[in-house]
Design a protein around this motif. Structure first.
Motif, PDB file in Angstrom:
ATOM      1  N   SER A   1      -1.768 -21.056  31.724  1.00 26.91           N
ATOM      2  CA  SER A   1      -0.796 -21.150  32.808  1.00 26.91           C
ATOM      3  C   SER A   1       0.386 -21.981  32.333  1.00 26.91           C
ATOM      4  CB  SER A   1      -1.428 -21.802  34.036  1.00 26.91           C
ATOM      5  OG  SER A   1      -2.503 -21.038  34.516  1.00 26.91           O
ATOM      6  N   LYS A   2       1.571 -21.420  32.481  1.00 29.95           N
ATOM      7  CA  LYS A   2       2.815 -22.101  32.135  1.00 29.95           C
ATOM      8  C   LYS A   2       3.399 -22.618  33.445  1.00 29.95           C
ATOM      9  CE  LYS A   2       7.137 -21.206  29.638  1.00 29.95           C
ATOM     10  NZ  LYS A   2       7.906 -20.149  28.943  1.00 29.95           N
ATOM     11  N   LEU A   3       3.266 -23.923  33.663  1.00 32.58           N
ATOM     12  CA  LEU A   3       3.607 -24.544  34.938  1.00 32.58           C
ATOM     13  C   LEU A   3       4.945 -25.274  34.847  1.00 32.58           C
ATOM     14  CD1 LEU A   3       0.065 -26.090  35.502  1.00 32.58           C
ATOM     15  CD2 LEU A   3       0.877 -23.840  36.257  1.00 32.58           C
ATOM     16  N   TRP A   4       5.834 -25.009  35.792  1.00 28.90           N
ATOM     17  CA  TRP A   4       7.139 -25.679  35.800  1.00 28.90           C
ATOM     18  C   TRP A   4       6.955 -27.172  35.995  1.00 28.90           C
ATOM     19  CZ3 TRP A   4      11.863 -23.861  34.715  1.00 28.90           C
ATOM     20  CH2 TRP A   4      12.045 -22.482  34.713  1.00 28.90           C
ATOM     21  N   TYR A   5       7.646 -27.965  35.177  1.00 23.97           N
ATOM     22  CA  TYR A   5       7.685 -29.414  35.367  1.00 23.97           C
ATOM     23  C   TYR A   5       9.082 -29.816  35.845  1.00 23.97           C
ATOM     24  CZ  TYR A   5       8.006 -34.360  34.120  1.00 23.97           C
ATOM     25  OH  TYR A   5       8.244 -35.704  34.139  1.00 23.97           O
ATOM     26  N   LYS A   6      10.108 -29.526  35.055  1.00 25.98           N
ATOM     27  CA  LYS A   6      11.492 -29.814  35.442  1.00 25.98           C
ATOM     28  C   LYS A   6      12.365 -28.642  35.010  1.00 25.98           C
ATOM     29  CE  LYS A   6      11.293 -34.778  35.611  1.00 25.98           C
ATOM     30  NZ  LYS A   6      11.456 -35.006  37.023  1.00 25.98           N
ATOM     31  N   GLU A   7      13.371 -28.346  35.836  1.00 26.11           N
ATOM     32  CA  GLU A   7      14.238 -27.201  35.595  1.00 26.11           C
ATOM     33  C   GLU A   7      15.687 -27.647  35.440  1.00 26.11           C
ATOM     34  OE1 GLU A   7      15.071 -22.869  37.691  1.00 26.11           O
ATOM     35  OE2 GLU A   7      14.151 -24.454  38.860  1.00 26.11           O
ATOM     36  N   LYS A   8      16.339 -27.097  34.424  1.00 29.91           N
ATOM     37  CA  LYS A   8      17.767 -27.316  34.166  1.00 29.91           C
ATOM     38  C   LYS A   8      18.150 -28.795  34.180  1.00 29.91           C
ATOM     39  CE  LYS A   8      19.059 -22.812  35.926  1.00 29.91           C
ATOM     40  NZ  LYS A   8      19.704 -22.054  36.965  1.00 29.91           N
ATOM     41  N   VAL A   9      17.452 -29.569  33.350  1.00 26.97           N
ATOM     42  CA  VAL A   9      17.747 -30.999  33.238  1.00 26.97           C
ATOM     43  C   VAL A   9      18.376 -31.297  31.880  1.00 26.97           C
ATOM     44  CG1 VAL A   9      15.881 -31.692  34.788  1.00 26.97           C
ATOM     45  CG2 VAL A   9      15.449 -31.560  32.342  1.00 26.97           C
ATOM     46  N   ASN A  10      19.127 -32.364  31.837  1.00 22.95           N
ATOM     47  CA  ASN A  10      19.617 -32.843  30.543  1.00 22.95           C
ATOM     48  C   ASN A  10      19.006 -34.222  30.308  1.00 22.95           C
ATOM     49  OD1 ASN A  10      21.305 -33.983  32.550  1.00 22.95           O
ATOM     50  ND2 ASN A  10      22.803 -34.503  30.993  1.00 22.95           N
ATOM     51  N   PHE A  11      18.931 -34.604  29.065  1.00 24.28           N
ATOM     52  CA  PHE A  11      18.360 -35.892  28.697  1.00 24.28           C
ATOM     53  C   PHE A  11      19.486 -36.919  28.683  1.00 24.28           C
ATOM     54  CE2 PHE A  11      15.443 -32.714  27.127  1.00 24.28           C
ATOM     55  CZ  PHE A  11      14.218 -33.237  27.517  1.00 24.28           C
ATOM     56  N   PRO A  12      19.327 -38.031  29.396  1.00 28.61           N
ATOM     57  CA  PRO A  12      20.417 -38.997  29.539  1.00 28.61           C
ATOM     58  C   PRO A  12      20.818 -39.704  28.251  1.00 28.61           C
ATOM     59  CG  PRO A  12      18.421 -39.815  30.599  1.00 28.61           C
ATOM     60  CD  PRO A  12      18.143 -38.409  30.159  1.00 28.61           C
ATOM     61  N   LYS A  13      19.892 -39.850  27.324  1.00 28.26           N
ATOM     62  CA  LYS A  13      20.243 -40.474  26.045  1.00 28.26           C
ATOM     63  C   LYS A  13      19.404 -39.910  24.923  1.00 28.26           C
ATOM     64  CE  LYS A  13      18.491 -44.931  27.286  1.00 28.26           C
ATOM     65  NZ  LYS A  13      18.342 -46.283  27.014  1.00 28.26           N
ATOM     66  N   ALA A  14      19.954 -39.994  23.724  1.00 26.42           N
ATOM     67  CA  ALA A  14      19.249 -39.501  22.540  1.00 26.42           C
ATOM     68  C   ALA A  14      18.149 -40.485  22.160  1.00 26.42           C
ATOM     69  CB  ALA A  14      20.225 -39.318  21.385  1.00 26.42           C
ATOM     70  N   GLY A  15      17.080 -39.949  21.570  1.00 28.14           N
ATOM     71  CA  GLY A  15      15.998 -40.801  21.096  1.00 28.14           C
ATOM     72  C   GLY A  15      14.641 -40.199  21.364  1.00 28.14           C
ATOM     73  N   LYS A  16      13.609 -41.032  21.253  1.00 31.26           N
ATOM     74  CA  LYS A  16      12.220 -40.589  21.391  1.00 31.26           C
ATOM     75  C   LYS A  16      11.771 -40.756  22.854  1.00 31.26           C
ATOM     76  CE  LYS A  16       8.419 -41.000  18.366  1.00 31.26           C
ATOM     77  NZ  LYS A  16       8.645 -39.834  17.754  1.00 31.26           N
ATOM     78  N   TYR A  17      11.374 -39.642  23.439  1.00 29.34           N
ATOM     79  CA  TYR A  17      10.846 -39.618  24.796  1.00 29.34           C
ATOM     80  C   TYR A  17       9.333 -39.507  24.737  1.00 29.34           C
ATOM     81  CZ  TYR A  17      15.486 -38.908  26.791  1.00 29.34           C
ATOM     82  OH  TYR A  17      16.783 -39.064  27.177  1.00 29.34           O
ATOM     83  N   LYS A  18       8.673 -39.976  25.800  1.00 28.97           N
ATOM     84  CA  LYS A  18       7.222 -39.874  25.879  1.00 28.97           C
ATOM     85  C   LYS A  18       6.852 -39.332  27.256  1.00 28.97           C
ATOM     86  CE  LYS A  18       2.954 -42.529  25.521  1.00 28.97           C
ATOM     87  NZ  LYS A  18       2.383 -43.864  25.335  1.00 28.97           N
ATOM     88  N   VAL A  19       6.033 -38.281  27.262  1.00 27.36           N
ATOM     89  CA  VAL A  19       5.521 -37.695  28.495  1.00 27.36           C
ATOM     90  C   VAL A  19       4.016 -37.911  28.515  1.00 27.36           C
ATOM     91  CG1 VAL A  19       5.191 -35.553  29.784  1.00 27.36           C
ATOM     92  CG2 VAL A  19       7.360 -35.995  28.628  1.00 27.36           C
TER      93      VAL A  19
END
Length: 165
Positions: free
Chosen positions: A115-133
């Motif tokens: 199942s491919k479940l929507w998490y967030k749609e049409k978002v941009n990342f506020p700053k460059a770098g390493k994100y963690k989910v």
């Protein structure tokens, strides 16, 4: 004989290249195995580097489940941490996992469905770098407060980012 082997190798390479190059929208795609059981205290985390702060992206949580999954819905707590900060965005999400007759939803030909479940749609990342989910299940039996200790039937959990273009 050498020519046939060379032709077969070239054909296999071309097929591999074709399959890998078809997914042009993929920016990040990773899975973690849960071996069919997901403990309520187990947090599944994904880290990724993001350089583009202008473009829009769609994010998905991919769940592979099998017929041992006993519920109609899946409740998740998802946290995303921005790079270089302690800022964490928390979402509590609910997804339908089964049809009214109890059969699992999702793609697949065997008893394992993806199942491919929507998490967030049409978002941009506020700053460059390493994100963690980080993702944790929050499934409870009807009318009970404590969460399900061992959620059966979830074999793999994935996180995917795609471009919107």
């Amino acid at each position: 004989m050498l020519t046939t082997t060379l032709q077969n190798s070239c054909a296999a390479f071309a097929l591999l290249f074709l399959v890998c190059s078809c997914d042009k929208s993929r920016v990040f795609d990773e899975y973690k195995s849960l071996n069919g059981k997901w403990n309520k205290d187990s947090i599944v985390s994904f880290s990724f580097d993001q350089k583009d702060t202008v473009s829009k992206y769609n994010m998905f949580i991919n769940v592979r489940s099998n017929n041992a999954y006993p519920y109609n819905n899946l409740y998740l707590i998802v946290q995303m941490q921005d790079p270089g900060t302690k800022l964490v965005k928390v979402d509590t999400l609910e997804y339908q996992m089964a049809n009214p007759d109890g059969t699992l939803m999702g793609q697949g030909f065997s008893d394992v469905k993806e199942s491919k479940l929507w998490y967030k749609e049409k978002v941009n990342f506020p700053k460059a770098g390493k994100y963690k989910v980080s993702i944790q299940h929050a499934v409870r039996k009807g009318g009970q407060v404590p969460g399900v200790e061992e959620l059966e039937g979830i074999t793999d959990l994935g996180f995917r980012i795609e471009t919107t273009e």
